[in-house]
Design a protein around this motif. Structure first.
Motif, PDB file in Angstrom:
ATOM      1  N   LEU A  92       7.875  12.179  29.970  1.00 52.73           N
ATOM      2  CA  LEU A  92       8.176  13.531  30.429  1.00 52.73           C
ATOM      3  C   LEU A  92       8.799  13.534  31.820  1.00 52.73           C
ATOM      4  CD1 LEU A  92       8.092  16.473  29.642  1.00 52.73           C
ATOM      5  CD2 LEU A  92       5.783  16.608  30.550  1.00 52.73           C
ATOM      6  N   SER A  93       8.348  12.664  32.692  1.00 54.31           N
ATOM      7  CA  SER A  93       8.895  12.608  34.046  1.00 54.31           C
ATOM      8  C   SER A  93      10.366  12.205  34.029  1.00 54.31           C
ATOM      9  CB  SER A  93       8.082  11.621  34.888  1.00 54.31           C
ATOM     10  OG  SER A  93       8.612  11.540  36.179  1.00 54.31           O
ATOM     11  N   ALA A  94      10.706  11.191  33.263  1.00 53.48           N
ATOM     12  CA  ALA A  94      12.105  10.746  33.150  1.00 53.48           C
ATOM     13  C   ALA A  94      12.959  11.835  32.498  1.00 53.48           C
ATOM     14  CB  ALA A  94      12.198   9.454  32.361  1.00 53.48           C
ATOM     15  N   ALA A  95      12.397  12.506  31.500  1.00 53.32           N
ATOM     16  CA  ALA A  95      13.122  13.573  30.817  1.00 53.32           C
ATOM     17  C   ALA A  95      13.403  14.727  31.776  1.00 53.32           C
ATOM     18  CB  ALA A  95      12.326  14.058  29.614  1.00 53.32           C
ATOM     19  N   ARG A  96      12.431  15.032  32.618  1.00 50.18           N
ATOM     20  CA  ARG A  96      12.599  16.117  33.582  1.00 50.18           C
ATOM     21  C   ARG A  96      13.709  15.777  34.579  1.00 50.18           C
ATOM     22  NH1 ARG A  96       7.514  18.520  37.074  1.00 50.18           N
ATOM     23  NH2 ARG A  96       8.558  20.373  37.889  1.00 50.18           N
ATOM     24  N   GLU A  97      13.765  14.536  35.025  1.00 48.14           N
ATOM     25  CA  GLU A  97      14.831  14.117  35.943  1.00 48.14           C
ATOM     26  C   GLU A  97      16.194  14.179  35.263  1.00 48.14           C
ATOM     27  OE1 GLU A  97      14.753  13.643  39.245  1.00 48.14           O
ATOM     28  OE2 GLU A  97      12.698  14.379  38.985  1.00 48.14           O
ATOM     29  N   ARG A  98      16.253  13.747  34.012  1.00 49.98           N
ATOM     30  CA  ARG A  98      17.524  13.799  33.271  1.00 49.98           C
ATOM     31  C   ARG A  98      17.950  15.241  33.071  1.00 49.98           C
ATOM     32  NH1 ARG A  98      22.381  12.804  32.435  1.00 49.98           N
ATOM     33  NH2 ARG A  98      23.094  12.594  30.290  1.00 49.98           N
ATOM     34  N   LEU A  99      16.993  16.113  32.749  1.00 48.03           N
ATOM     35  CA  LEU A  99      17.290  17.531  32.583  1.00 48.03           C
ATOM     36  C   LEU A  99      17.861  18.111  33.874  1.00 48.03           C
ATOM     37  CD1 LEU A  99      15.210  20.175  30.777  1.00 48.03           C
ATOM     38  CD2 LEU A  99      15.967  20.615  33.099  1.00 48.03           C
ATOM     39  N   ARG A 100      17.266  17.774  35.000  1.00 51.93           N
ATOM     40  CA  ARG A 100      17.765  18.262  36.295  1.00 51.93           C
ATOM     41  C   ARG A 100      19.193  17.799  36.545  1.00 51.93           C
ATOM     42  NH1 ARG A 100      12.360  16.673  39.590  1.00 51.93           N
ATOM     43  NH2 ARG A 100      11.189  18.609  39.277  1.00 51.93           N
ATOM     44  N   ALA A 101      19.476  16.546  36.219  1.00 54.73           N
ATOM     45  CA  ALA A 101      20.823  16.006  36.432  1.00 54.73           C
ATOM     46  C   ALA A 101      21.845  16.726  35.549  1.00 54.73           C
ATOM     47  CB  ALA A 101      20.838  14.506  36.158  1.00 54.73           C
ATOM     48  N   ILE A 102      21.482  16.960  34.305  1.00 53.23           N
ATOM     49  CA  ILE A 102      22.382  17.662  33.385  1.00 53.23           C
ATOM     50  C   ILE A 102      22.616  19.091  33.856  1.00 53.23           C
ATOM     51  CG2 ILE A 102      22.570  18.603  31.044  1.00 53.23           C
ATOM     52  CD1 ILE A 102      21.076  16.035  30.104  1.00 53.23           C
ATOM     53  N   ALA A 103      21.548  19.773  34.264  1.00 51.39           N
ATOM     54  CA  ALA A 103      21.683  21.152  34.741  1.00 51.39           C
ATOM     55  C   ALA A 103      22.565  21.215  35.984  1.00 51.39           C
ATOM     56  CB  ALA A 103      20.305  21.747  35.025  1.00 51.39           C
ATOM     57  N   ALA A 104      22.417  20.264  36.895  1.00 45.76           N
ATOM     58  CA  ALA A 104      23.237  20.253  38.109  1.00 45.76           C
ATOM     59  C   ALA A 104      24.705  20.013  37.780  1.00 45.76           C
ATOM     60  CB  ALA A 104      22.732  19.181  39.072  1.00 45.76           C
ATOM     61  N   GLU A 105      24.962  19.148  36.817  1.00 48.02           N
ATOM     62  CA  GLU A 105      26.343  18.825  36.455  1.00 48.02           C
ATOM     63  C   GLU A 105      27.023  19.970  35.715  1.00 48.02           C
ATOM     64  OE1 GLU A 105      28.822  15.429  33.993  1.00 48.02           O
ATOM     65  OE2 GLU A 105      26.813  14.969  34.711  1.00 48.02           O
ATOM     66  N   HIS A 106      26.258  20.748  34.974  1.00 45.15           N
ATOM     67  CA  HIS A 106      26.818  21.833  34.155  1.00 45.15           C
ATOM     68  C   HIS A 106      26.205  23.172  34.565  1.00 45.15           C
ATOM     69  CE1 HIS A 106      28.739  18.815  31.682  1.00 45.15           C
ATOM     70  NE2 HIS A 106      27.596  18.163  31.674  1.00 45.15           N
ATOM     71  N   TYR A 107      26.203  23.441  35.850  1.00 43.25           N
ATOM     72  CA  TYR A 107      25.504  24.587  36.428  1.00 43.25           C
ATOM     73  C   TYR A 107      26.133  25.934  36.082  1.00 43.25           C
ATOM     74  CZ  TYR A 107      22.199  26.567  39.817  1.00 43.25           C
ATOM     75  OH  TYR A 107      21.181  27.251  40.415  1.00 43.25           O
ATOM     76  N   SER A 108      27.312  25.922  35.453  1.00 38.37           N
ATOM     77  CA  SER A 108      27.961  27.172  35.055  1.00 38.37           C
ATOM     78  C   SER A 108      27.946  27.378  33.549  1.00 38.37           C
ATOM     79  CB  SER A 108      29.413  27.193  35.542  1.00 38.37           C
ATOM     80  OG  SER A 108      29.455  27.237  36.942  1.00 38.37           O
ATOM     81  N   ASP A 109      27.339  26.478  32.816  1.00 36.53           N
ATOM     82  CA  ASP A 109      27.302  26.569  31.358  1.00 36.53           C
ATOM     83  C   ASP A 109      26.034  27.309  30.932  1.00 36.53           C
ATOM     84  OD1 ASP A 109      27.147  26.166  28.591  1.00 36.53           O
ATOM     85  OD2 ASP A 109      28.062  24.179  28.723  1.00 36.53           O
ATOM     86  N   ALA A 110      26.171  28.614  30.759  1.00 32.29           N
ATOM     87  CA  ALA A 110      25.012  29.466  30.468  1.00 32.29           C
ATOM     88  C   ALA A 110      24.289  29.043  29.195  1.00 32.29           C
ATOM     89  CB  ALA A 110      25.448  30.926  30.365  1.00 32.29           C
ATOM     90  N   SER A 111      25.026  28.684  28.177  1.00 34.83           N
ATOM     91  CA  SER A 111      24.408  28.291  26.912  1.00 34.83           C
ATOM     92  C   SER A 111      23.543  27.047  27.084  1.00 34.83           C
ATOM     93  CB  SER A 111      25.499  28.039  25.864  1.00 34.83           C
ATOM     94  OG  SER A 111      24.939  27.604  24.662  1.00 34.83           O
ATOM     95  N   LEU A 112      24.065  26.038  27.755  1.00 33.36           N
ATOM     96  CA  LEU A 112      23.301  24.815  27.987  1.00 33.36           C
ATOM     97  C   LEU A 112      22.090  25.087  28.877  1.00 33.36           C
ATOM     98  CD1 LEU A 112      22.959  21.742  27.667  1.00 33.36           C
ATOM     99  CD2 LEU A 112      24.422  21.481  29.682  1.00 33.36           C
ATOM    100  N   LEU A 113      22.275  25.896  29.917  1.00 32.40           N
ATOM    101  CA  LEU A 113      21.152  26.211  30.807  1.00 32.40           C
ATOM    102  C   LEU A 113      20.041  26.946  30.061  1.00 32.40           C
ATOM    103  CD1 LEU A 113      22.993  27.241  34.111  1.00 32.40           C
ATOM    104  CD2 LEU A 113      21.996  25.014  33.502  1.00 32.40           C
ATOM    105  N   LEU A 114      20.410  27.819  29.134  1.00 30.24           N
ATOM    106  CA  LEU A 114      19.401  28.496  28.309  1.00 30.24           C
ATOM    107  C   LEU A 114      18.605  27.482  27.488  1.00 30.24           C
ATOM    108  CD1 LEU A 114      21.205  31.665  26.902  1.00 30.24           C
ATOM    109  CD2 LEU A 114      19.005  31.621  28.092  1.00 30.24           C
TER     110      LEU A 114
END
Length: 177
Positions: A92-114
């Protein structure tokens, strides 16, 4: 060099498409042929002051020059979600870090952020492994932090989207979280 920055490949592709030699492009930009070659091979990047001139030369936007898109396709978003979901079942910790990285890279993609916010909400609710029997699920030590991250992503969705269905889903998910 960064895998996500495709300037060199874009320059090479557009230069070939236009039938322009490295020497001709270099002369137009006031750099050496070796510099253009290094850009195309991914060994270096053009000076930032040259980027608008390179984009204009090929009639590209800066986003196109960088190979950047604000929003991913549904399949790309689903693949990233599946990657993080699967990682969450193991670590879960690694997944949370990966999720943060993806969200930061695609911070304008509303569908992905949802999608990512929904995953954070599931984790916050203690369902990191939703298919395990309830008694075998590990407690989530930072459920409040996970929920806060989900709410922050949902607030971002509300800032960037004008799509009525995305707005509705973000508001509904925010209320649920």
């Amino acid at each position: 060099m960064s895998e996500s920055v495709n300037i060199g490949r874009t320059i090479a592709r557009e230069r070939r498409r236009a039938g322009v030699t490295q020497e001709a492009l270099a002369a137009h930009l006031g750099v050496s042929k070796a510099a253009v070659s290094k850009w195309e091979l991914g060994q270096s990047f053009p000076d930032v002051s040259l980027l608008p001139r390179i984009a204009a030369y090929f009639s590209l936007t800066l986003d196109e020059l960088f190979g950047w898109r604000d929003e991913l396709t549904e399949a790309e978003s689903a693949a990233l979600y599946a990657e993080v979901y699967a990682l969450g079942e193991k670590d879960l910790s690694a997944a949370r870090e990966r999720l943060r990285a993806i969200a930061a890279e695609h911070y304008s993609d509303a569908s992905l952020l949802l999608m990512l916010a929904s995953l954070l909400t599931v984790w916050a609710d203690g369902m990191a492994t939703p298919f395990a029997p309830a008694g075998e699920r590990d407690g989530v030590p930072d459920a409040g932090g996970l929920a806060d991250e989900a709410l922050a992503l949902l607030d971002r969705v509300l800032e960037v989207t004008t799509d009525p269905s995305a707005l509705f889903l973000a508001q509904q998910q925010k209320a649920t979280t």
